[in-house]
Motif scaffolding. Sequence first.
Motif, PDB file in Angstrom:
ATOM      1  N   PHE A   1      60.235 -57.125 -11.959  1.00  0.00           N
ATOM      2  CA  PHE A   1      60.698 -58.317 -11.248  1.00  0.00           C
ATOM      3  C   PHE A   1      62.231 -58.372 -11.283  1.00  0.00           C
ATOM      4  O   PHE A   1      62.857 -58.213 -12.332  1.00  0.00           O
ATOM      5  N   GLY A   2      62.835 -58.579 -10.108  1.00  0.00           N
ATOM      6  CA  GLY A   2      64.291 -58.687 -10.013  1.00  0.00           C
ATOM      7  C   GLY A   2      65.007 -57.361  -9.875  1.00  0.00           C
ATOM      8  O   GLY A   2      66.209 -57.327  -9.630  1.00  0.00           O
ATOM      9  N   LYS A   3      64.293 -56.262 -10.019  1.00  0.00           N
ATOM     10  CA  LYS A   3      64.903 -54.935  -9.838  1.00  0.00           C
ATOM     11  C   LYS A   3      64.853 -54.576  -8.357  1.00  0.00           C
ATOM     12  O   LYS A   3      64.027 -55.075  -7.601  1.00  0.00           O
ATOM     13  N   PHE A   4      65.733 -53.675  -7.961  1.00  0.00           N
ATOM     14  CA  PHE A   4      65.764 -53.268  -6.557  1.00  0.00           C
ATOM     15  C   PHE A   4      65.833 -51.755  -6.438  1.00  0.00           C
ATOM     16  O   PHE A   4      66.196 -51.046  -7.373  1.00  0.00           O
ATOM     17  N   VAL A   5      65.470 -51.289  -5.264  1.00  0.00           N
ATOM     18  CA  VAL A   5      65.701 -49.899  -4.882  1.00  0.00           C
ATOM     19  C   VAL A   5      66.487 -49.947  -3.576  1.00  0.00           C
ATOM     20  O   VAL A   5      66.181 -50.746  -2.688  1.00  0.00           O
TER      21      VAL A   5
ATOM     22  N   TRP B   1      71.995 -62.318  -0.873  1.00  0.00           N
ATOM     23  CA  TRP B   1      72.319 -60.890  -0.775  1.00  0.00           C
ATOM     24  C   TRP B   1      73.212 -60.433  -1.922  1.00  0.00           C
ATOM     25  O   TRP B   1      73.205 -59.277  -2.305  1.00  0.00           O
ATOM     26  N   ASN B   2      73.974 -61.353  -2.503  1.00  0.00           N
ATOM     27  CA  ASN B   2      74.917 -60.995  -3.570  1.00  0.00           C
ATOM     28  C   ASN B   2      74.567 -61.671  -4.898  1.00  0.00           C
ATOM     29  O   ASN B   2      75.458 -61.939  -5.709  1.00  0.00           O
ATOM     30  N   ASP B   3      73.276 -61.936  -5.124  1.00  0.00           N
ATOM     31  CA  ASP B   3      72.846 -62.585  -6.361  1.00  0.00           C
ATOM     32  C   ASP B   3      73.301 -61.772  -7.577  1.00  0.00           C
ATOM     33  O   ASP B   3      73.093 -60.553  -7.639  1.00  0.00           O
ATOM     34  N   GLN B   4      73.909 -62.455  -8.539  1.00  0.00           N
ATOM     35  CA  GLN B   4      74.476 -61.786  -9.716  1.00  0.00           C
ATOM     36  C   GLN B   4      73.412 -61.228 -10.664  1.00  0.00           C
ATOM     37  O   GLN B   4      73.703 -60.318 -11.456  1.00  0.00           O
ATOM     38  N   ASP B   5      72.198 -61.760 -10.619  1.00  0.00           N
ATOM     39  CA  ASP B   5      71.147 -61.238 -11.494  1.00  0.00           C
ATOM     40  C   ASP B   5      70.496 -59.981 -10.930  1.00  0.00           C
ATOM     41  O   ASP B   5      70.006 -59.143 -11.671  1.00  0.00           O
ATOM     42  N   VAL B   6      70.469 -59.850  -9.609  1.00  0.00           N
ATOM     43  CA  VAL B   6      69.898 -58.650  -8.984  1.00  0.00           C
ATOM     44  C   VAL B   6      70.934 -57.529  -8.943  1.00  0.00           C
ATOM     45  O   VAL B   6      70.625 -56.375  -9.202  1.00  0.00           O
ATOM     46  N   CYS B   7      72.165 -57.859  -8.602  1.00  0.00           N
ATOM     47  CA  CYS B   7      73.296 -56.914  -8.591  1.00  0.00           C
ATOM     48  C   CYS B   7      73.085 -55.716  -7.660  1.00  0.00           C
ATOM     49  O   CYS B   7      73.287 -54.565  -8.066  1.00  0.00           O
ATOM     50  N   VAL B   8      72.688 -55.976  -6.417  1.00  0.00           N
ATOM     51  CA  VAL B   8      72.611 -54.886  -5.444  1.00  0.00           C
ATOM     52  C   VAL B   8      74.019 -54.343  -5.249  1.00  0.00           C
ATOM     53  O   VAL B   8      74.969 -55.105  -5.076  1.00  0.00           O
ATOM     54  N   LYS B   9      74.160 -53.055  -5.283  1.00  0.00           N
ATOM     55  CA  LYS B   9      75.458 -52.396  -5.093  1.00  0.00           C
ATOM     56  C   LYS B   9      75.617 -52.047  -3.604  1.00  0.00           C
ATOM     57  O   LYS B   9      75.453 -50.911  -3.193  1.00  0.00           O
ATOM     58  N   TRP B  10      75.929 -53.063  -2.809  1.00  0.00           N
ATOM     59  CA  TRP B  10      76.124 -52.860  -1.375  1.00  0.00           C
ATOM     60  C   TRP B  10      77.366 -52.001  -1.150  1.00  0.00           C
ATOM     61  O   TRP B  10      78.344 -52.131  -1.893  1.00  0.00           O
ATOM     62  N   PRO B  11      77.382 -51.155  -0.126  1.00  0.00           N
ATOM     63  CA  PRO B  11      78.541 -50.286   0.119  1.00  0.00           C
ATOM     64  C   PRO B  11      79.810 -51.003   0.584  1.00  0.00           C
ATOM     65  O   PRO B  11      80.865 -50.402   0.609  1.00  0.00           O
ATOM     66  N   ILE B  12      79.707 -52.289   0.971  1.00  0.00           N
ATOM     67  CA  ILE B  12      80.900 -53.063   1.341  1.00  0.00           C
ATOM     68  C   ILE B  12      80.837 -54.428   0.651  1.00  0.00           C
ATOM     69  O   ILE B  12      79.770 -54.878   0.247  1.00  0.00           O
ATOM     70  N   ASN B  13      81.989 -55.084   0.547  1.00  0.00           N
ATOM     71  CA  ASN B  13      82.068 -56.381  -0.136  1.00  0.00           C
ATOM     72  C   ASN B  13      81.994 -57.582   0.804  1.00  0.00           C
ATOM     73  O   ASN B  13      81.644 -58.670   0.381  1.00  0.00           O
ATOM     74  N   LYS B  14      82.361 -57.398   2.078  1.00  0.00           N
ATOM     75  CA  LYS B  14      82.401 -58.522   3.015  1.00  0.00           C
ATOM     76  C   LYS B  14      81.604 -58.188   4.279  1.00  0.00           C
ATOM     77  O   LYS B  14      82.190 -57.917   5.332  1.00  0.00           O
ATOM     78  N   PRO B  15      80.273 -58.261   4.177  1.00  0.00           N
ATOM     79  CA  PRO B  15      79.452 -57.957   5.354  1.00  0.00           C
ATOM     80  C   PRO B  15      79.471 -59.100   6.367  1.00  0.00           C
ATOM     81  O   PRO B  15      79.871 -60.226   6.047  1.00  0.00           O
ATOM     82  N   ILE B  16      79.002 -58.816   7.560  1.00  0.00           N
ATOM     83  CA  ILE B  16      78.806 -59.828   8.591  1.00  0.00           C
ATOM     84  C   ILE B  16      77.408 -60.394   8.381  1.00  0.00           C
ATOM     85  O   ILE B  16      76.422 -59.652   8.384  1.00  0.00           O
ATOM     86  N   LEU B  17      77.327 -61.724   8.181  1.00  0.00           N
ATOM     87  CA  LEU B  17      76.069 -62.379   7.831  1.00  0.00           C
ATOM     88  C   LEU B  17      75.722 -63.487   8.815  1.00  0.00           C
ATOM     89  O   LEU B  17      76.625 -64.139   9.365  1.00  0.00           O
ATOM     90  N   SER B  18      74.433 -63.744   8.990  1.00  0.00           N
ATOM     91  CA  SER B  18      74.000 -64.921   9.741  1.00  0.00           C
ATOM     92  C   SER B  18      74.264 -66.153   8.890  1.00  0.00           C
ATOM     93  O   SER B  18      74.485 -66.057   7.671  1.00  0.00           O
ATOM     94  N   HIS B  19      74.202 -67.324   9.517  1.00  0.00           N
ATOM     95  CA  HIS B  19      74.367 -68.577   8.767  1.00  0.00           C
ATOM     96  C   HIS B  19      73.321 -68.658   7.653  1.00  0.00           C
ATOM     97  O   HIS B  19      73.650 -68.997   6.512  1.00  0.00           O
ATOM     98  N   LYS B  20      72.080 -68.339   7.971  1.00  0.00           N
ATOM     99  CA  LYS B  20      70.996 -68.406   6.988  1.00  0.00           C
ATOM    100  C   LYS B  20      71.255 -67.472   5.808  1.00  0.00           C
ATOM    101  O   LYS B  20      71.130 -67.873   4.650  1.00  0.00           O
TER     102      LYS B  20
ATOM    103  N   GLY C   1      70.642 -68.627   0.964  1.00  0.00           N
ATOM    104  CA  GLY C   1      69.993 -67.704   0.041  1.00  0.00           C
ATOM    105  C   GLY C   1      69.754 -68.317  -1.329  1.00  0.00           C
ATOM    106  O   GLY C   1      70.608 -69.029  -1.866  1.00  0.00           O
ATOM    107  N   LEU C   2      68.588 -68.040  -1.883  1.00  0.00           N
ATOM    108  CA  LEU C   2      68.232 -68.489  -3.224  1.00  0.00           C
ATOM    109  C   LEU C   2      68.710 -67.483  -4.258  1.00  0.00           C
ATOM    110  O   LEU C   2      68.773 -66.284  -3.982  1.00  0.00           O
ATOM    111  N   SER C   3      68.983 -67.963  -5.455  1.00  0.00           N
ATOM    112  CA  SER C   3      69.234 -67.041  -6.568  1.00  0.00           C
ATOM    113  C   SER C   3      67.881 -66.534  -7.066  1.00  0.00           C
ATOM    114  O   SER C   3      66.831 -67.106  -6.738  1.00  0.00           O
ATOM    115  N   LEU C   4      67.895 -65.493  -7.851  1.00  0.00           N
ATOM    116  CA  LEU C   4      66.660 -64.964  -8.435  1.00  0.00           C
ATOM    117  C   LEU C   4      65.968 -66.037  -9.274  1.00  0.00           C
ATOM    118  O   LEU C   4      64.745 -66.190  -9.208  1.00  0.00           O
TER     119      LEU C   4
END
Length: 176
Positions: free
Chosen positions: A89-93, A142-161, A166-169
């Motif tokens: 739970f909370g891990k990602f691939v 998308w940037n939840d600190q508990d999941v810590c996905v290592k996205w290739p960029i820091n400032k993506p283009i996001l929808s309002h939603k 977004g909920l935290s884990l």
Amino acid sequence: MKLIKTKISGPKLIKTKIFKDSRGFLKETFRKNILNDQDFPFDVMSYSKKNVLRGLHIQTKNAQAKIITVTHGKIFDVAVDLRKKSNTFGKFVGIIISDNDDFSFYIPEGFAHGFLCLSKECTINYKCSKYRDPKHEKTLSWNDQDVCVKWPINKPILSHKDKNLGLSLIEFFNLK
């Protein structure tokens, strides 16, 4: 076709063969006998521009399994385990997939899914095991600190939603 395990239990790569010649190529993307326990009655196609991040989305009722196939471009694709009783739970691939790859990405029910377009533009086809139900769709930040996905960029283009709702884990875990 065959299934290849990923670093966490559940998501798998669907390894395919690509038949190429001077005219182009042919690639199978799905065979029911590979995932006998799933029916996929619903297909969706998504087009995005570079640096667009979509997700991380999950259906909390009538959860969807998905098969992700990139038909144009390249993405960084992510599945986050949100199965509350899972030991991951909370891990990602996260994997990079392009239209040149010989695999699709199978994401079982109970995982939030999102992707980032890495190329100038990209088109993704989803096979879904259940129909989308907007009333039961949630977004994991998308940037939840508990999941810590290592996205290739820091400032993506996001929808309002995706940017604001977004909920935290921890908030997701405490949902009824």
